[in-house]
Design a protein around this motif. Structure first.
Motif, PDB file in Angstrom:
ATOM      1  N   CYS A   1       0.923  -1.180  -0.049  1.00  0.00           N
ATOM      2  CA  CYS A   1      -0.096   0.002   0.086  1.00  0.00           C
ATOM      3  C   CYS A   1       0.739   1.293   0.071  1.00  0.00           C
ATOM      4  O   CYS A   1       1.480   1.551   1.069  1.00  0.00           O
ATOM      5  N   PRO A   2       1.278   1.805  -1.203  1.00  0.00           N
ATOM      6  CA  PRO A   2       2.140   2.827  -1.427  1.00  0.00           C
ATOM      7  C   PRO A   2       1.390   4.348  -0.677  1.00  0.00           C
ATOM      8  O   PRO A   2       2.072   5.119  -0.391  1.00  0.00           O
ATOM      9  N   PHE A   3       0.208   4.074   0.132  1.00  0.00           N
ATOM     10  CA  PHE A   3      -0.051   5.275   1.067  1.00  0.00           C
ATOM     11  C   PHE A   3       0.007   5.111   2.149  1.00  0.00           C
ATOM     12  O   PHE A   3      -0.692   5.903   3.001  1.00  0.00           O
TER      13      PHE A   3
ATOM     14  N   GLU B   1     -12.360   7.448   2.164  1.00  0.00           N
ATOM     15  CA  GLU B   1     -12.561   7.286   0.661  1.00  0.00           C
ATOM     16  C   GLU B   1     -11.777   8.730  -0.098  1.00  0.00           C
ATOM     17  O   GLU B   1     -11.081   8.690  -0.854  1.00  0.00           O
ATOM     18  N   GLY B   2     -12.228   9.966   0.728  1.00  0.00           N
ATOM     19  CA  GLY B   2     -11.628  11.115   0.201  1.00  0.00           C
ATOM     20  C   GLY B   2      -9.917  11.123   0.423  1.00  0.00           C
ATOM     21  O   GLY B   2      -9.573  11.719  -0.681  1.00  0.00           O
ATOM     22  N   SER B   3      -9.594  10.797   1.436  1.00  0.00           N
ATOM     23  CA  SER B   3      -8.197  10.487   1.549  1.00  0.00           C
ATOM     24  C   SER B   3      -7.683   9.855   0.193  1.00  0.00           C
ATOM     25  O   SER B   3      -6.553  10.185   0.002  1.00  0.00           O
ATOM     26  N   MET B   4      -8.089   8.531   0.302  1.00  0.00           N
ATOM     27  CA  MET B   4      -7.659   7.675  -1.099  1.00  0.00           C
ATOM     28  C   MET B   4      -7.725   8.377  -2.302  1.00  0.00           C
ATOM     29  O   MET B   4      -6.843   8.210  -3.121  1.00  0.00           O
ATOM     30  N   GLU B   5      -8.944   9.223  -2.528  1.00  0.00           N
ATOM     31  CA  GLU B   5      -9.084   9.775  -3.937  1.00  0.00           C
ATOM     32  C   GLU B   5      -7.819  11.030  -4.022  1.00  0.00           C
ATOM     33  O   GLU B   5      -7.301  11.110  -5.103  1.00  0.00           O
ATOM     34  N   LYS B   6      -7.659  11.742  -2.892  1.00  0.00           N
ATOM     35  CA  LYS B   6      -6.628  12.678  -3.066  1.00  0.00           C
ATOM     36  C   LYS B   6      -5.314  12.192  -3.282  1.00  0.00           C
ATOM     37  O   LYS B   6      -4.739  12.792  -4.122  1.00  0.00           O
TER      38      LYS B   6
ATOM     39  N   LEU C   1      -4.518   9.256  -4.711  1.00  0.00           N
ATOM     40  CA  LEU C   1      -4.577   8.598  -6.166  1.00  0.00           C
ATOM     41  C   LEU C   1      -4.501   9.532  -7.204  1.00  0.00           C
ATOM     42  O   LEU C   1      -4.035   9.157  -7.964  1.00  0.00           O
ATOM     43  N   LYS C   2      -4.930  10.768  -7.088  1.00  0.00           N
ATOM     44  CA  LYS C   2      -4.905  11.944  -8.011  1.00  0.00           C
ATOM     45  C   LYS C   2      -3.136  12.017  -8.366  1.00  0.00           C
ATOM     46  O   LYS C   2      -2.786  12.467  -9.458  1.00  0.00           O
ATOM     47  N   HIS C   3      -2.400  11.880  -7.527  1.00  0.00           N
ATOM     48  CA  HIS C   3      -1.045  12.007  -7.578  1.00  0.00           C
ATOM     49  C   HIS C   3       0.176  10.673  -7.729  1.00  0.00           C
ATOM     50  O   HIS C   3       1.075  10.834  -7.578  1.00  0.00           O
TER      51      HIS C   3
END
Length: 184
Positions: free
Chosen positions: A27-29, A144-149, A151-153
């Motif tokens: 999990c790169p995040f 989910e908001g954190s993941m979306e943020k 994933l954009k980058h």
């Protein structure tokens, strides 16, 4: 805690998080929130499914009422329940229903980890199952908001599962024994 010592369970989960999830970059995040101490490891003492559902409800409420800067995500660890992967996998439907019932669909999602995790269409000994194997059954509550943020980058997020499979397939027997000492 029935048959389990809190500190021992906590240490094993933390070790798995750092060595496997972050160490293998599955999990790169996860590295940043781990570094910033924004990952809560909640160890349930529940020995029945009703209690754990209530605890997951409480942990979702805690995430909802805590700023993301303080608490990014929660791992709900259930050492006293779900030794059988099929039972664990079925229980995920109840948790998804809870998320929906609370109006959290699209706000939170659940990732699943289990010592005997087995993806549909794979054999139990297939290496790719290692990507979701953990020392205890774990329900990962994700914003989910954190993941979306993030994933954009992140370049090629769709390629993460394939890269993870390649990573675990390249592990030697010694690597697997060292990183997954909880496997039977």
């Amino acid at each position: 805690m029935q048959n389990y010592k809190y500190e021992e369970v906590h240490q094993q989960v933390k070790q798995w998080l750092e060595d496997v999830v972050i160490g293998l970059n599955l999990c790169p995040f996860a590295a940043k929130p781990n570094r910033n101490e924004q990952i809560q490891i909640f160890i349930s003492e529940a020995s029945n499914e009703e209690v754990i559902l209530e605890e997951i409800y409480q942990q979702l409420q805690k995430l909802d009422s805590t700023p993301v800067e303080e608490l990014e995500t929660t791992l709900v660890v259930t050492p006293n329940l779900f030794s059988d992967f099929a039972d664990y996998n079925q229980y995920l439907d109840l948790i998804d229903a809870l998320v929906f019932q609370m109006g959290y669909q699209g706000i939170y999602q659940i990732a699943s980890f289990h010592p005997d995790y087995c993806f549909h269409g794979t054999e139990p000994d297939d290496a790719e199952n290692l990507t979701n194997r953990s020392p205890y059954p774990i329900f990962h509550l994700i914003r989910e908001g954190s993941m979306e943020k993030v994933l954009k980058h992140y370049p090629d997020p769709e390629g993460i599962p394939e890269r993870n499979i390649e990573c675990v397939e390249s592990l030697t027997e010694e690597d697997v024994a060292r990183l997954f000492p909880f496997l039977k």
